[in-house]
Design an enzyme around this catalytic site. Structure first.
Site, PDB file in Angstrom:
ATOM      1  NE  ARG A  48      -2.627   0.541   3.422  1.00  8.88           N
ATOM      2  CZ  ARG A  48      -1.950   1.269   4.301  1.00  8.88           C
ATOM      3  NH1 ARG A  48      -1.648   2.519   4.051  1.00  8.88           N
ATOM      4  NH2 ARG A  48      -1.583   0.737   5.444  1.00  8.88           N
ATOM      5  CE1 TYR A 102     -14.222   5.442 -19.645  1.00  4.51           C
ATOM      6  CE2 TYR A 102     -13.957   6.092 -17.364  1.00  4.51           C
ATOM      7  CZ  TYR A 102     -14.205   5.123 -18.309  1.00  4.51           C
ATOM      8  OH  TYR A 102     -14.446   3.834 -17.915  1.00  4.51           O
ATOM      9  CG  ASP A 174      -7.885   9.813 -19.406  1.00  2.00           C
ATOM     10  OD1 ASP A 174      -7.131   9.025 -20.017  1.00  2.00           O
ATOM     11  OD2 ASP A 174      -8.931   9.459 -18.833  1.00  2.00           O
ATOM     12  CE  LYS A 199     -10.593   1.076 -20.570  1.00  2.00           C
ATOM     13  NZ  LYS A 199     -10.954   2.448 -20.245  1.00  2.00           N
TER      14      LYS A 199
END
Ligand code: PLP
Length: 392
Positions: A48, A102, A174, A199
């Protein structure tokens, strides 16, 4: 060798790899440990904290791909988007975003920002005046997405970086649709570069992940928030993503090539009203795309003639599957009006230029002849149907 001097395929294959000193294996070993010694070590490692050996190694590859100093890997693209924004936006701050965004990012802004006391404005379009007219005194972040979804509209990155720098505003992009193969926003002065690694980076429709690349200083600011929120990615997926990225440039270049061929073929087809692909000279933003992109990506959209039934067309396709996601090696197709933009009214869709017969096509690496043959038989299927409906 300095990273700047090596080519994209070499970065994809080698940068950030972990030497297997014990067994001399060819690829990075996978360290699944969640527990590391804390005495006599340079770094206290914990998943983490985004600093396990595999997380750290992949971060270096992401940074090199985007020509930035540092990179961070997240559990999803939305984790990368949300951490980046929340790290730089505090109560009373304002962010400017484009009005075609998006869907997940749009929902994050409109559903969550009020409770953090963060203000936001959507620019009407992508020009300098569209952005500057909504920038306020308390604007801290200017966020863009180019090419946009689903019309593949292009925002001029040099312009965005310039108007933001003049005003001391942080810029975020992005860069998912372009991928680092086709576009490096840092070349144009953009600060924070975000990817849904689900993607093109993953590329095989089997990994959900996100990535951010930026300066050392900016990544530290995001990391300070990230370790408290805890959106880290499991080492196994990190390792798989490293493997996937090795072939990213090969895949994306093949997808660029197929997309260009398919865009030209569709553009000439009598049953197609119009094609949206930044690589076509007829695309309204072709000039800007040519300036800032090395390739035009594997994403394109096209509109069937209004009399045709897009649903029947998609159902007639055999090789090309309907899918919500994109950028895999397999070609997929989606109707924005039925999925990503289904909640908008018909008028709002019209205003945004989303026709009912618009189809977003994520071009894969199949042979272009096979993709064309699949389209051809689907066109034949809808043509027959239309004629029979009219009593032919
Ligand atoms: C998919 C996508 C995201 C979100 O990524 P997830 O990995 O699904 O969280 C963000 N931006 C763009 C442009 C995307 O296509």
């Amino acid at each position: 060798m300095k990273i700047k001097e090596i080519g994209i395929n070499t970065i994809c294959t080698h940068v950030g790899e972990i030497d297997d000193e014990q067994f001399k294996g060819a690829i990075s070993p996978l360290y699944m440990s969640t527990s590391y010694a804390y005495e006599d070590v340079e770094i206290k490692r914990y998943p983490r904290y985004f600093n396990t050996p595999n997380q750290e190694a992949l971060g270096k590859k992401i940074a090199a791909l985007e020509k930035c100093e540092a990179g961070l890997i997240f559990g999803s693209g939305m984790a990368a988007v949300s951490h980046s924004m929340l790290a730089f936006l505090h109560k009373g701050d304002h962010v400017v975003l484009p009005n075609t965004l998006y869907g997940g990012t749009y929902n994050f802004v409109v559903e969550e920002f009020d409770k953090f006391g963060i203000e936001y404005s959507f620019a009407e379009g992508f020009t300098e005046a569209d952005f500057t007219s909504v920038i306020k005194k308390n604007t801290k972040v200017l966020y863009v997405e180019t090419p946009s979804n689903p019309l593949m509209l292009i925002t001029d990155l040099e312009m965005v970086a310039r108007i933001a720098k003049e005003r001391g505003i942080i810029t975020m992009i992005d860069n998912t649709f372009a991928s680092p193969v086709n576009q490096n926003p840092a070349d144009y002065g953009m600060d924070i570069i975000i990817h849904s690694a689900t993607k093109y980076m993953g590329g095989h429709s089997d990994i959900c992940a996100g990535a951010v690349a930026a300066s050392e200083k900016h990544i530290m600011q995001i990391w300070n928030l990230a370790k408290n929120i805890g959106g880290s990615l499991s080492d196994y997926t990190v390792w798989l993503l490293e493997r996937s990225i090795k072939t990213m440039a090969l895949r994306v270049k093949a997808q660029n090539k197929n997309a260009m061929k398919l865009a030209k073929w569709l553009d000439k087809h009598a049953l197609v009203e119009r094609v949206y692909y930044p690589g076509l000279k007829s695309h309204p933003d072709h000039k800007i795309a040519k300036k800032q992109m090395r390739g035009y990506s594997g994403m394109l959209s096209f509109e069937l003639q209004p009399s045709l039934d897009a649903e029947v067309f998609m159902k007639s396709l055999k090789l090309i599957k309907q899918s919500m996601s994109l950028a895999g090696v397999e070609s997929t197709i989606l109707s924005p009006a039925k999925t990503s933009h289904a909640l908008l009214s018909l008028e709002e869709r019209k205003r945004q230029g989303i026709a009912e017969g618009l189809l977003r096509f994520s071009v894969g690496i199949e042979e272009k002849e096979d993709l064309i043959a699949d389209f051809e038989q689907a066109f034949e299927a809808i043509e027959t149907r239309e004629y029979s409906a009219e009593g032919f």
